[in-house]
Design a protein around this motif. Sequence first.
Motif, PDB file in Angstrom:
ATOM      1  N   MET A 217      79.914  80.200  32.145  1.00 61.10           N
ATOM      2  CA  MET A 217      79.858  81.491  32.820  1.00 61.10           C
ATOM      3  C   MET A 217      81.149  81.794  33.570  1.00 61.10           C
ATOM      4  N   LYS A 218      81.895  80.738  33.965  1.00 58.91           N
ATOM      5  CA  LYS A 218      83.135  80.954  34.705  1.00 58.91           C
ATOM      6  C   LYS A 218      84.164  81.730  33.893  1.00 58.91           C
ATOM      7  N   ILE A 219      84.279  81.385  32.607  1.00 61.36           N
ATOM      8  CA  ILE A 219      85.251  82.065  31.761  1.00 61.36           C
ATOM      9  C   ILE A 219      84.864  83.533  31.606  1.00 61.36           C
ATOM     10  N   GLN A 220      83.566  83.795  31.444  1.00 51.54           N
ATOM     11  CA  GLN A 220      83.124  85.186  31.343  1.00 51.54           C
ATOM     12  C   GLN A 220      83.463  85.947  32.616  1.00 51.54           C
ATOM     13  N   ALA A 221      83.221  85.350  33.771  1.00 53.17           N
ATOM     14  CA  ALA A 221      83.542  86.008  35.043  1.00 53.17           C
ATOM     15  C   ALA A 221      85.044  86.249  35.150  1.00 53.17           C
ATOM     16  N   LYS A 222      85.840  85.295  34.712  1.00 52.14           N
ATOM     17  CA  LYS A 222      87.297  85.444  34.749  1.00 52.14           C
ATOM     18  C   LYS A 222      87.740  86.616  33.872  1.00 52.14           C
ATOM     19  N   ASN A 223      87.130  86.741  32.696  1.00 54.46           N
ATOM     20  CA  ASN A 223      87.470  87.852  31.809  1.00 54.46           C
ATOM     21  C   ASN A 223      87.023  89.192  32.394  1.00 54.46           C
ATOM     22  N   VAL A 224      85.840  89.240  32.986  1.00 55.67           N
ATOM     23  CA  VAL A 224      85.369  90.473  33.630  1.00 55.67           C
ATOM     24  C   VAL A 224      86.309  90.842  34.779  1.00 55.67           C
ATOM     25  N   ASN A 225      86.743  89.845  35.551  1.00 54.23           N
ATOM     26  CA  ASN A 225      87.700  90.103  36.637  1.00 54.23           C
ATOM     27  C   ASN A 225      88.952  90.788  36.101  1.00 54.23           C
ATOM     28  N   ARG A 226      89.471  90.255  35.011  1.00 53.49           N
ATOM     29  CA  ARG A 226      90.709  90.809  34.445  1.00 53.49           C
ATOM     30  C   ARG A 226      90.490  92.193  33.847  1.00 53.49           C
ATOM     31  N   ILE A 227      89.373  92.380  33.182  1.00 53.22           N
ATOM     32  CA  ILE A 227      89.068  93.702  32.618  1.00 53.22           C
ATOM     33  C   ILE A 227      88.967  94.727  33.744  1.00 53.22           C
ATOM     34  N   ALA A 228      88.250  94.374  34.794  1.00 52.31           N
ATOM     35  CA  ALA A 228      88.113  95.280  35.944  1.00 52.31           C
ATOM     36  C   ALA A 228      89.470  95.551  36.582  1.00 52.31           C
ATOM     37  N   LEU A 229      90.262  94.505  36.773  1.00 52.42           N
ATOM     38  CA  LEU A 229      91.585  94.664  37.375  1.00 52.42           C
ATOM     39  C   LEU A 229      92.460  95.602  36.547  1.00 52.42           C
ATOM     40  N   TYR A 230      92.541  95.353  35.241  1.00 56.23           N
ATOM     41  CA  TYR A 230      93.403  96.184  34.399  1.00 56.23           C
ATOM     42  C   TYR A 230      92.869  97.610  34.265  1.00 56.23           C
ATOM     43  N   SER A 231      91.561  97.772  34.288  1.00 53.70           N
ATOM     44  CA  SER A 231      90.996  99.118  34.247  1.00 53.70           C
ATOM     45  C   SER A 231      91.341  99.875  35.531  1.00 53.70           C
ATOM     46  N   ILE A 232      91.230  99.206  36.668  1.00 57.74           N
ATOM     47  CA  ILE A 232      91.579  99.847  37.943  1.00 57.74           C
ATOM     48  C   ILE A 232      93.070 100.171  37.992  1.00 57.74           C
TER      49      ILE A 232
ATOM     50  N   CYS B  68      95.591  97.751  25.990  1.00 59.85           N
ATOM     51  CA  CYS B  68      95.657  96.552  25.133  1.00 59.85           C
ATOM     52  C   CYS B  68      95.209  95.306  25.893  1.00 59.85           C
ATOM     53  N   LEU B  69      95.575  95.200  27.140  1.00 59.21           N
ATOM     54  CA  LEU B  69      95.131  94.062  27.962  1.00 59.21           C
ATOM     55  C   LEU B  69      93.609  94.095  28.150  1.00 59.21           C
ATOM     56  N   ILE B  70      93.063  95.278  28.383  1.00 59.47           N
ATOM     57  CA  ILE B  70      91.609  95.418  28.511  1.00 59.47           C
ATOM     58  C   ILE B  70      90.926  95.001  27.209  1.00 59.47           C
ATOM     59  N   LEU B  71      91.455  95.430  26.094  1.00 58.20           N
ATOM     60  CA  LEU B  71      90.881  95.046  24.793  1.00 58.20           C
ATOM     61  C   LEU B  71      90.953  93.536  24.578  1.00 58.20           C
ATOM     62  N   PHE B  72      92.076  92.949  24.930  1.00 59.96           N
ATOM     63  CA  PHE B  72      92.244  91.512  24.763  1.00 59.96           C
ATOM     64  C   PHE B  72      91.207  90.733  25.572  1.00 59.96           C
ATOM     65  N   TYR B  73      91.045  91.072  26.843  1.00 60.54           N
ATOM     66  CA  TYR B  73      90.087  90.337  27.675  1.00 60.54           C
ATOM     67  C   TYR B  73      88.639  90.697  27.338  1.00 60.54           C
ATOM     68  N   SER B  74      88.401  91.880  26.810  1.00 60.04           N
ATOM     69  CA  SER B  74      87.054  92.223  26.334  1.00 60.04           C
ATOM     70  C   SER B  74      86.709  91.373  25.113  1.00 60.04           C
ATOM     71  N   TYR B  75      87.675  91.217  24.224  1.00 59.18           N
ATOM     72  CA  TYR B  75      87.482  90.354  23.053  1.00 59.18           C
ATOM     73  C   TYR B  75      87.180  88.923  23.493  1.00 59.18           C
ATOM     74  N   ARG B  76      87.949  88.420  24.449  1.00 57.11           N
ATOM     75  CA  ARG B  76      87.707  87.056  24.951  1.00 57.11           C
ATOM     76  C   ARG B  76      86.333  86.940  25.593  1.00 57.11           C
ATOM     77  N   PHE B  77      85.919  87.957  26.327  1.00 59.45           N
ATOM     78  CA  PHE B  77      84.599  87.959  26.957  1.00 59.45           C
ATOM     79  C   PHE B  77      83.515  87.845  25.890  1.00 59.45           C
ATOM     80  N   TYR B  78      83.577  88.675  24.853  1.00 55.05           N
ATOM     81  CA  TYR B  78      82.552  88.662  23.816  1.00 55.05           C
ATOM     82  C   TYR B  78      82.600  87.390  22.973  1.00 55.05           C
ATOM     83  N   GLN B  79      83.768  86.846  22.739  1.00 58.73           N
ATOM     84  CA  GLN B  79      83.874  85.576  22.017  1.00 58.73           C
ATOM     85  C   GLN B  79      83.208  84.457  22.825  1.00 58.73           C
TER      86      GLN B  79
END
Length: 160
Positions: A1-16, A141-152
Motif C-alpha cells: 500500500m505504501k507504493i500506491q500512496a507514494k504514487n497518489v502523492n505524486r499524482i496529486a502533487l503534479y496535478s496541483i 506526462c508525469l501524471i500519466l506515468f505515476y497513474s500507470y505505476r499506481f494501476y500496475q
Amino acid sequence: MKIQAKNVNRIALYSILLMILTAIHHYYASILYQSPWRLHVVQVSIVVIIYTLVAFVVFRKWQNTLFAKIVLSIFFVVTGIVSVAWIGIFEGGYNHVVKNIVFLIGLPESVTSTMFPPSIYHAPHDVFYEVTGVIQLVFACLILFYSYRFYQQRKTNQEN
C-alpha cells in the motif's frame, strides 16, 4: 500500500502544480492578449486544486474505506479528463507544442490559420506564455506515468 500512496502523492502533487501553472498561464494570457474569456480556466484550476486536496486528505486518512476508494476513483476521472486530457494534451500539447512546431517550421498561413484560427490563437511571440504552455504537457506526462505505476501496483497487489 505504501507504493500506491507514494504514487497518489505524486499524482496529486503534479496535478496541483499543473493547475497552478495553468492558472498563472491563463491569467497572464488574459492580460497579454486582452482576452478576459481565458479567466474561466483559472476558476476551473481552483476547483480542481480544491478537489485534489480533499481527495488526497480523504485517501490518506481513510485509505482502506469504501468512501476513500470512491473519492479516489473520482479523483482519477477528474485528473484524467481535466488535468491530462484537456489541460495537458489539448492545451499544452496541441495549443502550444504543435502550434510552436507548426510556426517554427514555417507552414503556409493557409495551413496555420486553419489549424489555429487567428480569432483564438496567436503566433508564438511571448516566451513566458509559450514555455508555461509547453510545461503543461510535461506535467500531464508525469501524471500519466505515476497513474500507470499506481494501476500496475494495484494489479500486482490484487494478483497476490
